[in-house]
Design a protein around this motif. Structure first.
Motif, short mmCIF file in Angstrom:
data_model
loop_
_atom_site.label_atom_id
_atom_site.label_comp_id
_atom_site.label_asym_id
_atom_site.label_seq_id
_atom_site.Cartn_x
_atom_site.Cartn_y
_atom_site.Cartn_z
N LEU A 168 -57.02 15.44 -2.62
CA LEU A 168 -58.36 14.06 -1.86
C LEU A 168 -60.19 14.15 -1.76
O LEU A 168 -60.53 13.54 -1.14
N VAL A 169 -59.50 15.27 -2.01
CA VAL A 169 -60.97 16.03 -2.11
C VAL A 169 -62.03 15.63 -2.39
O VAL A 169 -63.61 15.33 -1.62
N ASP A 170 -62.62 15.53 -3.38
CA ASP A 170 -63.33 14.53 -4.43
C ASP A 170 -63.24 12.83 -4.42
O ASP A 170 -63.38 11.62 -4.41
N VAL A 171 -62.26 12.08 -3.67
CA VAL A 171 -61.70 11.27 -3.41
C VAL A 171 -63.00 10.65 -1.37
O VAL A 171 -62.34 10.59 -1.41
N PRO A 172 -63.90 8.97 -2.11
CA PRO A 172 -64.25 8.77 -0.56
C PRO A 172 -63.62 8.49 -0.04
O PRO A 172 -62.35 8.22 -0.27
N THR A 219 -68.98 22.15 -1.51
CA THR A 219 -69.82 22.33 -1.86
C THR A 219 -70.06 24.15 -2.32
O THR A 219 -71.69 24.25 -2.82
N GLY A 220 -69.94 24.81 -2.14
CA GLY A 220 -69.82 26.06 -2.63
C GLY A 220 -70.37 27.19 -1.42
O GLY A 220 -70.51 29.15 -2.15
N HIS A 263 -80.31 24.16 7.51
CA HIS A 263 -79.66 24.67 5.30
C HIS A 263 -78.22 24.32 5.30
O HIS A 263 -77.92 24.59 4.88
N VAL A 264 -77.43 23.50 6.66
CA VAL A 264 -76.11 23.45 6.66
C VAL A 264 -76.42 22.01 7.12
O VAL A 264 -76.27 21.02 7.71
N SER A 265 -75.72 21.29 5.28
CA SER A 265 -74.97 19.87 5.76
C SER A 265 -74.14 19.50 6.42
O SER A 265 -73.06 19.79 6.45
N ALA A 266 -73.82 18.51 6.51
CA ALA A 266 -71.36 17.29 6.42
C ALA A 266 -71.02 18.06 4.96
O ALA A 266 -69.83 18.81 5.57
N ASP A 267 -71.43 17.85 4.00
CA ASP A 267 -70.80 18.35 2.98
C ASP A 267 -70.38 20.29 3.07
O ASP A 267 -69.36 20.36 2.30
N ASP A 268 -71.23 21.01 3.62
CA ASP A 268 -71.09 22.16 3.20
C ASP A 268 -70.25 22.75 4.12
O ASP A 268 -69.55 23.96 4.41
N ILE A 269 -69.19 21.52 5.22
CA ILE A 269 -68.43 22.18 6.41
C ILE A 269 -66.88 21.68 5.38
O ILE A 269 -65.89 21.88 6.59
N ILE A 290 -63.98 21.16 3.37
CA ILE A 290 -63.08 22.21 2.58
C ILE A 290 -62.74 21.97 1.60
O ILE A 290 -63.43 20.74 0.82
N SER A 291 -62.67 23.04 0.48
CA SER A 291 -62.90 22.85 -0.81
C SER A 291 -61.82 22.56 -1.55
O SER A 291 -60.61 23.26 -0.80
N LYS A 292 -61.51 22.39 -2.71
CA LYS A 292 -59.97 22.26 -3.88
C LYS A 292 -59.28 23.77 -3.28
O LYS A 292 -58.15 23.88 -3.34
#
Length: 130
Positions: free
Chosen positions: A71-75, A17-18, A33-39, A41-43
């Motif tokens: 695979l980061v953007d693959v569900p 998420t940046g 202030h931290v969501s599951a997507d926040d943890i 890994i990024s591309k």
């Protein structure tokens, strides 16, 4: 790029998420202030890990990180479906070809699609397709 990235490149490390690694603290988690997507890994981080592997002379590991970055953007459900289909005696060749096509066309995961196609060919030769 110096390994480990968490020690030498800490200010550059960000999640999917940046959110910066330095902003992911227990205090921020407790404040919601931290969501599951926040943890996740990024591309960019996966590609950086691949660069470290390449610089260390580990080209196969670099390729693994390249596929992981795709695979980061693959569900998650699609990834689990892919892993299940890649198990021996779980898929037909057509199912693997269609999985590769989906990875390529829907998610632009060309290296992953290539891997699935290679698996389909090898499985066919070894007689481990349905």
């Amino acid at each position: 790029m110096q390994y480990p990235l968490g020690e030498h490149e800490k200010e550059k490390i960000a999640s999917k998420t940046g959110k910066k690694l330095t902003d992911i603290t227990l205090d921020e988690v407790m404040k919601n202030h931290v969501s599951a997507d926040d943890i996740k890994i990024s591309k960019d981080m996966l590609k950086a890990q691949g660069q470290v592997a390449k610089e260390a002379g580990n080209d196969p590991m670099e390729k693994n990180f390249e596929r992981a970055a795709e695979l980061v953007d693959v569900p998650d459900d699609v990834i689990l479906k892919m892993y299940d289909k890649l198990r021996p005696n779980r898929s037909t060749k057509l199912e693997l070809v269609l999985m590769a096509q989906e990875l390529l066309e829907k998610y632009n995961a060309k290296n992953c699609a290539r891997l699935v196609m290679e698996a389909a060919e090898v499985y066919e030769k070894r007689g481990i397709l349905l």
